[in-house]
Scaffold this motif. Structure first.
Motif, PDB file in Angstrom:
ATOM      1  N   LYS A 204      47.614  52.272  36.978  1.00  0.00           N
ATOM      2  CA  LYS A 204      46.269  52.113  36.425  1.00  0.00           C
ATOM      3  C   LYS A 204      45.850  50.651  36.415  1.00  0.00           C
ATOM      4  O   LYS A 204      44.712  50.316  36.726  1.00  0.00           O
ATOM      5  CB  LYS A 204      46.192  52.707  35.016  1.00  0.00           C
ATOM      6  CG  LYS A 204      46.137  54.216  35.012  1.00  0.00           C
ATOM      7  CD  LYS A 204      46.010  54.769  33.603  1.00  0.00           C
ATOM      8  CE  LYS A 204      45.954  56.286  33.623  1.00  0.00           C
ATOM      9  NZ  LYS A 204      45.839  56.849  32.283  1.00  0.00           N
TER      10      LYS A 204
ATOM     11  N   GLU B 149      46.913  48.363  38.449  1.00  0.00           N
ATOM     12  CA  GLU B 149      46.682  47.992  39.839  1.00  0.00           C
ATOM     13  C   GLU B 149      45.322  48.490  40.316  1.00  0.00           C
ATOM     14  O   GLU B 149      44.606  47.794  41.033  1.00  0.00           O
ATOM     15  CB  GLU B 149      47.801  48.552  40.724  1.00  0.00           C
ATOM     16  CG  GLU B 149      47.794  48.002  42.129  1.00  0.00           C
ATOM     17  CD  GLU B 149      49.034  48.375  42.906  1.00  0.00           C
ATOM     18  OE1 GLU B 149      48.930  48.465  44.128  1.00  0.00           O
ATOM     19  OE2 GLU B 149      50.098  48.566  42.285  1.00  0.00           O
ATOM     20  N   ILE B 150      44.927  49.685  39.895  1.00  0.00           N
ATOM     21  CA  ILE B 150      43.615  50.228  40.252  1.00  0.00           C
ATOM     22  C   ILE B 150      42.510  49.366  39.656  1.00  0.00           C
ATOM     23  O   ILE B 150      41.490  49.086  40.315  1.00  0.00           O
ATOM     24  CB  ILE B 150      43.483  51.698  39.794  1.00  0.00           C
ATOM     25  CG1 ILE B 150      44.371  52.599  40.662  1.00  0.00           C
ATOM     26  CG2 ILE B 150      42.031  52.169  39.858  1.00  0.00           C
ATOM     27  CD1 ILE B 150      44.472  54.021  40.180  1.00  0.00           C
ATOM     28  N   GLU B 151      42.693  48.915  38.413  1.00  0.00           N
ATOM     29  CA  GLU B 151      41.702  48.043  37.776  1.00  0.00           C
ATOM     30  C   GLU B 151      41.545  46.742  38.571  1.00  0.00           C
ATOM     31  O   GLU B 151      40.421  46.279  38.803  1.00  0.00           O
ATOM     32  CB  GLU B 151      42.101  47.740  36.334  1.00  0.00           C
ATOM     33  CG  GLU B 151      41.945  48.912  35.393  1.00  0.00           C
ATOM     34  CD  GLU B 151      42.452  48.608  33.990  1.00  0.00           C
ATOM     35  OE1 GLU B 151      42.721  47.420  33.686  1.00  0.00           O
ATOM     36  OE2 GLU B 151      42.587  49.563  33.214  1.00  0.00           O
ATOM     37  N   LYS B 152      42.657  46.150  39.001  1.00  0.00           N
ATOM     38  CA  LYS B 152      42.604  44.923  39.790  1.00  0.00           C
ATOM     39  C   LYS B 152      41.863  45.162  41.104  1.00  0.00           C
ATOM     40  O   LYS B 152      41.051  44.342  41.531  1.00  0.00           O
ATOM     41  CB  LYS B 152      44.009  44.404  40.078  1.00  0.00           C
ATOM     42  CG  LYS B 152      44.703  43.803  38.886  1.00  0.00           C
ATOM     43  CD  LYS B 152      46.089  43.332  39.269  1.00  0.00           C
ATOM     44  CE  LYS B 152      46.862  42.839  38.083  1.00  0.00           C
ATOM     45  NZ  LYS B 152      48.236  42.429  38.444  1.00  0.00           N
ATOM     46  N   LEU B 153      42.144  46.283  41.739  1.00  0.00           N
ATOM     47  CA  LEU B 153      41.488  46.604  43.008  1.00  0.00           C
ATOM     48  C   LEU B 153      39.984  46.810  42.810  1.00  0.00           C
ATOM     49  O   LEU B 153      39.170  46.370  43.636  1.00  0.00           O
ATOM     50  CB  LEU B 153      42.124  47.843  43.643  1.00  0.00           C
ATOM     51  CG  LEU B 153      43.536  47.644  44.196  1.00  0.00           C
ATOM     52  CD1 LEU B 153      44.105  48.989  44.642  1.00  0.00           C
ATOM     53  CD2 LEU B 153      43.532  46.680  45.351  1.00  0.00           C
ATOM     54  N   ASN B 154      39.607  47.466  41.722  1.00  0.00           N
ATOM     55  CA  ASN B 154      38.183  47.654  41.434  1.00  0.00           C
ATOM     56  C   ASN B 154      37.489  46.307  41.222  1.00  0.00           C
ATOM     57  O   ASN B 154      36.362  46.101  41.690  1.00  0.00           O
ATOM     58  CB  ASN B 154      37.984  48.560  40.225  1.00  0.00           C
ATOM     59  CG  ASN B 154      38.207  50.020  40.564  1.00  0.00           C
ATOM     60  OD1 ASN B 154      38.029  50.423  41.703  1.00  0.00           O
ATOM     61  ND2 ASN B 154      38.601  50.803  39.571  1.00  0.00           N
ATOM     62  N   GLU B 155      38.161  45.382  40.529  1.00  0.00           N
ATOM     63  CA  GLU B 155      37.587  44.053  40.326  1.00  0.00           C
ATOM     64  C   GLU B 155      37.405  43.336  41.658  1.00  0.00           C
ATOM     65  O   GLU B 155      36.392  42.669  41.882  1.00  0.00           O
ATOM     66  CB  GLU B 155      38.470  43.236  39.383  1.00  0.00           C
ATOM     67  CG  GLU B 155      38.457  43.730  37.952  1.00  0.00           C
ATOM     68  CD  GLU B 155      39.464  43.009  37.076  1.00  0.00           C
ATOM     69  OE1 GLU B 155      40.117  42.052  37.556  1.00  0.00           O
ATOM     70  OE2 GLU B 155      39.604  43.406  35.908  1.00  0.00           O
ATOM     71  N   GLU B 156      38.385  43.461  42.558  1.00  0.00           N
ATOM     72  CA  GLU B 156      38.274  42.841  43.876  1.00  0.00           C
ATOM     73  C   GLU B 156      37.126  43.457  44.673  1.00  0.00           C
ATOM     74  O   GLU B 156      36.388  42.746  45.362  1.00  0.00           O
ATOM     75  CB  GLU B 156      39.581  42.993  44.651  1.00  0.00           C
ATOM     76  CG  GLU B 156      40.696  42.114  44.151  1.00  0.00           C
ATOM     77  CD  GLU B 156      41.969  42.281  44.965  1.00  0.00           C
ATOM     78  OE1 GLU B 156      41.886  42.666  46.153  1.00  0.00           O
ATOM     79  OE2 GLU B 156      43.046  42.015  44.405  1.00  0.00           O
ATOM     80  N   ILE B 157      36.953  44.752  44.572  1.00  0.00           N
ATOM     81  CA  ILE B 157      35.861  45.428  45.283  1.00  0.00           C
ATOM     82  C   ILE B 157      34.520  44.927  44.774  1.00  0.00           C
ATOM     83  O   ILE B 157      33.606  44.639  45.558  1.00  0.00           O
ATOM     84  CB  ILE B 157      35.983  46.968  45.135  1.00  0.00           C
ATOM     85  CG1 ILE B 157      37.178  47.482  45.932  1.00  0.00           C
ATOM     86  CG2 ILE B 157      34.705  47.657  45.595  1.00  0.00           C
ATOM     87  CD1 ILE B 157      37.495  48.936  45.694  1.00  0.00           C
ATOM     88  N   ILE B 158      34.380  44.798  43.459  1.00  0.00           N
ATOM     89  CA  ILE B 158      33.123  44.310  42.873  1.00  0.00           C
ATOM     90  C   ILE B 158      32.862  42.881  43.345  1.00  0.00           C
ATOM     91  O   ILE B 158      31.727  42.536  43.714  1.00  0.00           O
ATOM     92  CB  ILE B 158      33.188  44.411  41.329  1.00  0.00           C
ATOM     93  CG1 ILE B 158      33.176  45.889  40.912  1.00  0.00           C
ATOM     94  CG2 ILE B 158      32.022  43.656  40.692  1.00  0.00           C
ATOM     95  CD1 ILE B 158      33.474  46.107  39.443  1.00  0.00           C
TER      96      ILE B 158
ATOM     97  N   LYS C 157      31.689  42.967  46.943  1.00  0.00           N
ATOM     98  CA  LYS C 157      30.327  43.482  47.064  1.00  0.00           C
ATOM     99  C   LYS C 157      29.317  42.409  46.712  1.00  0.00           C
ATOM    100  O   LYS C 157      28.242  42.328  47.297  1.00  0.00           O
ATOM    101  CB  LYS C 157      30.133  44.707  46.168  1.00  0.00           C
ATOM    102  CG  LYS C 157      30.742  45.975  46.734  1.00  0.00           C
ATOM    103  CD  LYS C 157      30.436  47.153  45.838  1.00  0.00           C
ATOM    104  CE  LYS C 157      31.028  48.426  46.409  1.00  0.00           C
ATOM    105  NZ  LYS C 157      30.751  49.588  45.542  1.00  0.00           N
TER     106      LYS C 157
END
Length: 94
Positions: free
Chosen positions: A77, A79-88, A91
């Motif tokens: 979870k 790691e998913i949060e970190k990936l979401n931050e990188e995606i934002i 963008k």
């Protein structure tokens, strides 16, 4: 000395048959080739000294800490949060 087939030795030590064949070919374990029904069959000679050396070289999975699904779930979870931050962040650049 006791004789044991390659397959039985692999099962006893929880190894793959491939690894046992490699060990026998490299000379880590003493072997004896016997002809049975027109085929050469390789037997491993069991000796206490050799068994001690083999047991030391085999990586034991029993010593590892018990696997916890909850800990792994929390780690994933994060790691998913970190990936979401990188995606934002990506963008915003585009």
């Amino acid at each position: 000395m006791e004789k044991m087939s390659l397959k039985a030795y692999a099962v006893k030590h929880k190894l793959s048959l491939f690894n046992v064949v490699k060990m026998s070919k490299s000379g880590q374990v003493p072997t004896e080739t016997v002809q049975e029904n027109g085929k050469d069959v390789i037997y491993i000679l069991i000796d206490e000294e050799v068994e001690k050396k083999v047991n030391q070289t085999i990586v034991s999975t029993e010593n590892n800490a018990p696997y916890s699904l909850r800990k792994e779930n929390v780690r994933l979870k994060k790691e998913i949060e970190k990936l979401n931050e990188e995606i934002i962040a990506l963008k915003k650049r585009v």
